[in-house]
Design an enzyme around this catalytic site. Structure first.
Site, PDB file in Angstrom:
ATOM      1  N   ASP A  17       0.867  -1.166   0.000  1.00 24.66           N
ATOM      2  CA  ASP A  17       0.000   0.000   0.000  1.00 24.66           C
ATOM      3  C   ASP A  17       0.912   1.226   0.000  1.00 24.66           C
ATOM      4  O   ASP A  17       2.142   1.101   0.135  1.00 24.66           O
ATOM      5  CB  ASP A  17      -0.881  -0.035   1.254  1.00 24.66           C
ATOM      6  CG  ASP A  17      -1.771   1.172   1.384  1.00 24.66           C
ATOM      7  OD1 ASP A  17      -2.375   1.577   0.380  1.00 24.66           O
ATOM      8  OD2 ASP A  17      -1.864   1.725   2.500  1.00 24.66           O
ATOM      9  N   ASP A  19      -0.385   5.109   1.030  1.00 27.37           N
ATOM     10  CA  ASP A  19      -0.758   6.162   1.974  1.00 27.37           C
ATOM     11  C   ASP A  19      -0.752   5.660   3.409  1.00 27.37           C
ATOM     12  O   ASP A  19      -1.443   4.693   3.747  1.00 27.37           O
ATOM     13  CB  ASP A  19      -2.146   6.704   1.632  1.00 27.37           C
ATOM     14  CG  ASP A  19      -2.158   7.409   0.286  1.00 27.37           C
ATOM     15  OD1 ASP A  19      -1.419   8.390   0.137  1.00 27.37           O
ATOM     16  OD2 ASP A  19      -2.897   6.974  -0.615  1.00 27.37           O
TER      17      ASP A  19
END
Length: 240
Positions: A17, A19
């Site tokens: 991922d 953020d």
């Protein structure tokens, strides 16, 4: 911490991922959400709400905020306001502790790595333009607006990881399976999607989120490991 007996040693690829895991952009989202809510006389933006939004594609995340705070606007209007506010901050995005070093380490070991983010391509570019030297190390980048991810199938569904792994296998002419992957995530929704994908999940929650995480061992159910920072992640325990 997950029982060491469940740790996988056959890891052949790592999927990330972005953020709140690699970049401090979740903090930027919090700042701009509070600014947006204040314009409507609402707020503050709290972690119980943020937890429900982390990892969701933009429209779904916006819908959570509009409904929870009973905002006098459409989801699109709220998203447009947030986007305007965020544009002033993306150039300040920076790597979280250990993130850059882990990417560089895995690259040096020739481990296939993919970035699988709910951010669309335009927002990804705004967040990473000044960090290209590291993001160019990723073998594959899949964004939330990728055509291979059907509408409504963003996280917590596993489609973004499926697309990332498929592209890695195509690029390297390999047949790596999901149970030979590590997924790195910070949000509960993303962890759910990683476990649904079939990978072992390395969960790195935001330090301020611990009060709303609940029973993390029960949530992971032997399918992942919680670490407090990527600085503390030990790649060697997975044979990397």
């Amino acid at each position: 911490m997950t029982n060491s007996n469940s740790i996988r040693k056959n890891i052949k690829a790592c999927l990330f991922d972005m953020d709140g895991l690699l970049l401090n952009t979740e903090d930027i989202y919090t700042i701009t959400a509070n600014e947006a809510l204040k314009k409507y006389g609402k707020g503050p933006f709290t972690w119980d709400v943020k937890m429900r939004m982390q990892g969701l594609p933009g429209p779904e995340a916006g819908a959570v905020a509009v409904k929870h705070y009973d905002l006098p606007c459409t989801v699109q209007e709220y998203m447009d306001l947030n986007a305007q506010l965020q544009n002033d901050y993306w150039g300040k995005s920076a790597f979280l502790p250990g993130a850059k070093e882990l990417i560089q380490y895995l690259k040096s070991k020739n481990i296939p790595i993919a970035l699988c983010t709910s951010s669309d391509k335009s927002k990804l570019n705004k967040k990473t333009d000044h960090l290209k030297d590291v993001f160019e190390l990723f073998d594959v980048i899949v964004t939330g607006d990728d055509s291979r991810i059907p509408k409504g199938k963003g996280k917590p569904f596993p489609d973004v990881w499926i697309a990332g792994l498929a592209e890695l296998n195509e690029k390297f002419n390999t047949s790596i399976t999901s149970d030979e992957c590590l997924v790195f995530e910070d949000g509960k929704i993303g962890v759910t999607s990683g476990m649904s994908f079939g990978a072992f999940v390395i969960w790195v929650p935001h330090p301020e989120s611990y009060g709303v995480l609940g029973d993390t061992d029960a949530f992971l159910n032997g399918k992942g490991e919680l670490v407090k920072s990527l600085e503390l992640f030990d790649a060697t325990q997975f044979g990397l």
